[in-house]
Design a protein around this motif. Structure first.
Motif, PDB file in Angstrom:
ATOM      1  N   SER A 149      12.461  52.339 -14.820  1.00 29.50           N
ATOM      2  CA  SER A 149      11.142  51.697 -14.861  1.00 29.50           C
ATOM      3  C   SER A 149      11.280  50.197 -15.091  1.00 29.50           C
ATOM      4  CB  SER A 149      10.267  52.337 -15.945  1.00 29.50           C
ATOM      5  OG  SER A 149      10.802  52.120 -17.234  1.00 29.50           O
ATOM      6  N   ARG A 150      12.253  49.793 -15.908  1.00 31.13           N
ATOM      7  CA  ARG A 150      12.481  48.363 -16.129  1.00 31.13           C
ATOM      8  C   ARG A 150      12.977  47.693 -14.854  1.00 31.13           C
ATOM      9  NH1 ARG A 150      16.540  47.039 -20.832  1.00 31.13           N
ATOM     10  NH2 ARG A 150      17.971  48.106 -19.417  1.00 31.13           N
ATOM     11  N   ARG A 151      13.938  48.322 -14.184  1.00 33.00           N
ATOM     12  CA  ARG A 151      14.472  47.731 -12.951  1.00 33.00           C
ATOM     13  C   ARG A 151      13.380  47.594 -11.896  1.00 33.00           C
ATOM     14  NH1 ARG A 151      18.725  51.281 -11.333  1.00 33.00           N
ATOM     15  NH2 ARG A 151      20.137  50.077 -12.644  1.00 33.00           N
ATOM     16  N   TRP A 152      12.548  48.621 -11.759  1.00 31.88           N
ATOM     17  CA  TRP A 152      11.483  48.571 -10.756  1.00 31.88           C
ATOM     18  C   TRP A 152      10.487  47.455 -11.079  1.00 31.88           C
ATOM     19  CZ3 TRP A 152       6.173  49.071 -10.880  1.00 31.88           C
ATOM     20  CH2 TRP A 152       5.538  49.200  -9.639  1.00 31.88           C
ATOM     21  N   ALA A 153      10.070  47.363 -12.347  1.00 35.14           N
ATOM     22  CA  ALA A 153       9.094  46.340 -12.730  1.00 35.14           C
ATOM     23  C   ALA A 153       9.686  44.937 -12.622  1.00 35.14           C
ATOM     24  CB  ALA A 153       8.600  46.605 -14.152  1.00 35.14           C
ATOM     25  N   VAL A 245       6.295  55.159 -23.663  1.00 34.73           N
ATOM     26  CA  VAL A 245       6.697  53.749 -23.649  1.00 34.73           C
ATOM     27  C   VAL A 245       7.619  53.439 -22.472  1.00 34.73           C
ATOM     28  CG1 VAL A 245       6.409  53.465 -26.133  1.00 34.73           C
ATOM     29  CG2 VAL A 245       8.639  54.100 -25.254  1.00 34.73           C
ATOM     30  N   LEU A 246       8.510  54.373 -22.130  1.00 42.17           N
ATOM     31  CA  LEU A 246       9.468  54.085 -21.068  1.00 42.17           C
ATOM     32  C   LEU A 246       8.857  54.246 -19.681  1.00 42.17           C
ATOM     33  CD1 LEU A 246      12.750  55.542 -22.597  1.00 42.17           C
ATOM     34  CD2 LEU A 246      11.750  53.259 -22.794  1.00 42.17           C
ATOM     35  N   ALA A 247       7.728  54.943 -19.600  1.00 43.57           N
ATOM     36  CA  ALA A 247       6.990  55.022 -18.339  1.00 43.57           C
ATOM     37  C   ALA A 247       6.024  53.860 -18.177  1.00 43.57           C
ATOM     38  CB  ALA A 247       6.223  56.344 -18.271  1.00 43.57           C
ATOM     39  N   ALA A 248       5.719  53.156 -19.259  1.00 44.01           N
ATOM     40  CA  ALA A 248       4.676  52.129 -19.248  1.00 44.01           C
ATOM     41  C   ALA A 248       4.873  51.050 -18.183  1.00 44.01           C
ATOM     42  CB  ALA A 248       4.548  51.501 -20.636  1.00 44.01           C
ATOM     43  N   PRO A 249       6.098  50.512 -17.969  1.00 41.06           N
ATOM     44  CA  PRO A 249       6.237  49.474 -16.934  1.00 41.06           C
ATOM     45  C   PRO A 249       5.874  49.960 -15.537  1.00 41.06           C
ATOM     46  CG  PRO A 249       8.141  49.468 -18.394  1.00 41.06           C
ATOM     47  CD  PRO A 249       7.360  50.706 -18.716  1.00 41.06           C
ATOM     48  N   ALA A 250       6.113  51.235 -15.253  1.00 36.28           N
ATOM     49  CA  ALA A 250       5.799  51.780 -13.931  1.00 36.28           C
ATOM     50  C   ALA A 250       4.320  52.100 -13.778  1.00 36.28           C
ATOM     51  CB  ALA A 250       6.630  53.037 -13.672  1.00 36.28           C
ATOM     52  N   LEU A 251       3.579  52.055 -14.877  1.00 37.64           N
ATOM     53  CA  LEU A 251       2.142  52.332 -14.844  1.00 37.64           C
ATOM     54  C   LEU A 251       1.303  51.078 -15.050  1.00 37.64           C
ATOM     55  CD1 LEU A 251       2.125  55.600 -16.997  1.00 37.64           C
ATOM     56  CD2 LEU A 251       1.829  55.448 -14.527  1.00 37.64           C
ATOM     57  N   TRP A 262       1.325  41.622 -25.329  1.00 36.71           N
ATOM     58  CA  TRP A 262       0.993  41.304 -23.948  1.00 36.71           C
ATOM     59  C   TRP A 262       2.061  41.881 -23.031  1.00 36.71           C
ATOM     60  CZ3 TRP A 262       3.701  38.825 -20.116  1.00 36.71           C
ATOM     61  CH2 TRP A 262       2.994  38.576 -18.933  1.00 36.71           C
ATOM     62  N   SER A 263       1.620  42.448 -21.920  1.00 32.62           N
ATOM     63  CA  SER A 263       2.526  42.997 -20.915  1.00 32.62           C
ATOM     64  C   SER A 263       1.834  42.879 -19.561  1.00 32.62           C
ATOM     65  CB  SER A 263       2.834  44.466 -21.227  1.00 32.62           C
ATOM     66  OG  SER A 263       3.686  45.024 -20.260  1.00 32.62           O
ATOM     67  N   PRO A 264       2.586  42.606 -18.491  1.00 33.79           N
ATOM     68  CA  PRO A 264       1.935  42.476 -17.180  1.00 33.79           C
ATOM     69  C   PRO A 264       1.183  43.753 -16.808  1.00 33.79           C
ATOM     70  CG  PRO A 264       4.201  41.694 -17.077  1.00 33.79           C
ATOM     71  CD  PRO A 264       4.037  42.360 -18.411  1.00 33.79           C
ATOM     72  N   LYS A 265      -0.101  43.642 -16.545  1.00 34.76           N
ATOM     73  CA  LYS A 265      -0.881  44.811 -16.146  1.00 34.76           C
ATOM     74  C   LYS A 265      -0.827  44.970 -14.637  1.00 34.76           C
ATOM     75  CE  LYS A 265      -5.087  42.006 -16.505  1.00 34.76           C
ATOM     76  NZ  LYS A 265      -6.404  41.887 -17.150  1.00 34.76           N
ATOM     77  N   LYS A 266      -1.243  46.111 -14.163  1.00 31.41           N
ATOM     78  CA  LYS A 266      -0.996  46.452 -12.766  1.00 31.41           C
ATOM     79  C   LYS A 266      -1.712  45.530 -11.788  1.00 31.41           C
ATOM     80  CE  LYS A 266      -4.421  50.241 -12.436  1.00 31.41           C
ATOM     81  NZ  LYS A 266      -5.176  49.813 -11.246  1.00 31.41           N
ATOM     82  N   GLU A 267      -2.806  44.901 -12.200  1.00 34.46           N
ATOM     83  CA  GLU A 267      -3.570  44.060 -11.282  1.00 34.46           C
ATOM     84  C   GLU A 267      -2.814  42.812 -10.827  1.00 34.46           C
ATOM     85  OE1 GLU A 267      -6.267  46.812 -13.189  1.00 34.46           O
ATOM     86  OE2 GLU A 267      -4.783  45.422 -14.031  1.00 34.46           O
ATOM     87  N   VAL A 268      -1.742  42.425 -11.534  1.00 31.77           N
ATOM     88  CA  VAL A 268      -1.018  41.206 -11.162  1.00 31.77           C
ATOM     89  C   VAL A 268       0.116  41.489 -10.177  1.00 31.77           C
ATOM     90  CG1 VAL A 268      -1.550  40.184 -13.403  1.00 31.77           C
ATOM     91  CG2 VAL A 268       0.658  41.311 -13.071  1.00 31.77           C
TER      92      VAL A 268
END
Length: 314
Positions: A149-153, A245-251, A262-268
């Motif tokens: 998920s980190r690599r993809w994000a 938590v580990l799925a969060a970047p992919a969602l 703060w974390s990049p949300k999907k709209e960006v």
């Protein structure tokens, strides 16, 4: 381990890269048990300036090849003592919080006048503790969901965004000191290049990680049933936190949905990446993550504070 009396924020220093999902797990565990702590937020590539004073000859990194003794999250217990006692792995930090400040059972209990939450490893029952641990390791150790998920994000942020617009503003959004923000402004392109090289982030690896993420969501979706609405049994456990938590970047989980910083949300993200996130959100596993954040992501205890070095500059 005996249940410890509740500490003050001077007893625990948590050094984090705030938007990191592994760091979010450590933060969630402390917030779940309402443990006061000081959080020192650092940026990737600059974090060694904060972790170096607490590294000892016996320090080790997390359980994957990308980690070192300087990696975050780093929990420093009673940081005023010498030599410092540090815990480096997010799962070990979660275990420390559970064994030190829980009810030590599957149910909440009032101990010394304080309501203690269930032990996150025993909440499904003693007989299911091995299952909780097995799922926790599956999601977080080795070539796991957390890595993919980190690599993809990061591919979306560092490789597809040629201007590095999201990456550039991360220091300002992460509530770090002014000196860190200034250094980040000059160094963020170089740090992005180093991360892409070190973590092997490219189009092919991101596509492979996307496939792995889909497979893991399909697996987790099979674990959720009306009779067993949580991943390891009938109660919320460390397995649920770890997957969430580990799925969060992919969602694209953002602060408004419960993420602890703060974390990049999907709209960006690019449109096709947003569509991928939305497909994951519609799966039973994705809906489970959203529910975990909505119903079980605690808030910081009274007494928590931000910690900065060098007169607040770092």
């Amino acid at each position: 381990m005996a249940t410890l009396p509740y500490p003050t924020s001077t007893d625990h220093l948590l050094i984090t890269i705030p938007f990191s999902h592994y760091n979010e797990k450590a933060r969630w565990a402390f917030d779940y048990y309402s443990i006061p702590y000081a959080e020192q937020r650092v940026m990737p590539g600059l974090h060694r300036y904060s972790t170096r004073p607490y590294v000892t000859p016996t320090s080790r990194g997390k359980k994957n090849s990308l980690s070192t003794p300087y990696s975050t999250p780093m929990l420093v217990v009673k940081p005023h003592l010498k030599p410092p006692y540090t815990i480096h792995d997010s799962s070990d930090i979660t275990r420390y919080a559970a064994t030190s400040f829980s009810s030590h059972s599957a149910l909440p209990a009032r101990i010394d006048g304080i309501q203690r939450m269930p032990d996150l490893y025993l909440s499904c029952g003693l007989e299911l503790e091995p299952r909780v641990l097995q799922l926790e390791r599956r999601f977080s150790d080795g070539n796991c969901l957390g890595i993919h998920s980190r690599r993809w994000a990061y591919y979306q942020i560092l490789c597809r965004d040629k201007d590095l617009a999201i990456w550039r503003v991360m220091a300002a959004r992460s509530n770090v000191g002014w000196l860190q923000r200034l250094m980040w402004w000059f160094m963020y392109p170089k740090i992005a290049h180093i991360l892409c090289t070190f973590m092997m982030i490219n189009e092919a690896s991101a596509k492979s990680s996307e496939t792995a993420i889909i497979a893991e969501f399909e697996y987790v979706s099979t674990l959720i049933t009306p009779e067993s609405p949580f991943l390891a049994g009938k109660a919320f456990s460390a397995a649920d936190i770890t997957f969430a938590v580990l799925a969060a970047p992919a969602l694209g989980i953002g602060e408004k949905e419960g993420y602890g910083s703060w974390s990049p949300k999907k709209e960006v993200f690019h449109k096709d990446a947003q569509e991928f996130m939305e497909r994951l959100r519609q799966t039973p596993a994705g809906k489970h993550v959203l529910m975990m954040y909505r119903e079980y992501r605690g808030r910081k205890a009274i007494g928590c504070r931000n910690a900065r070095q060098w007169g607040g500059l770092w």
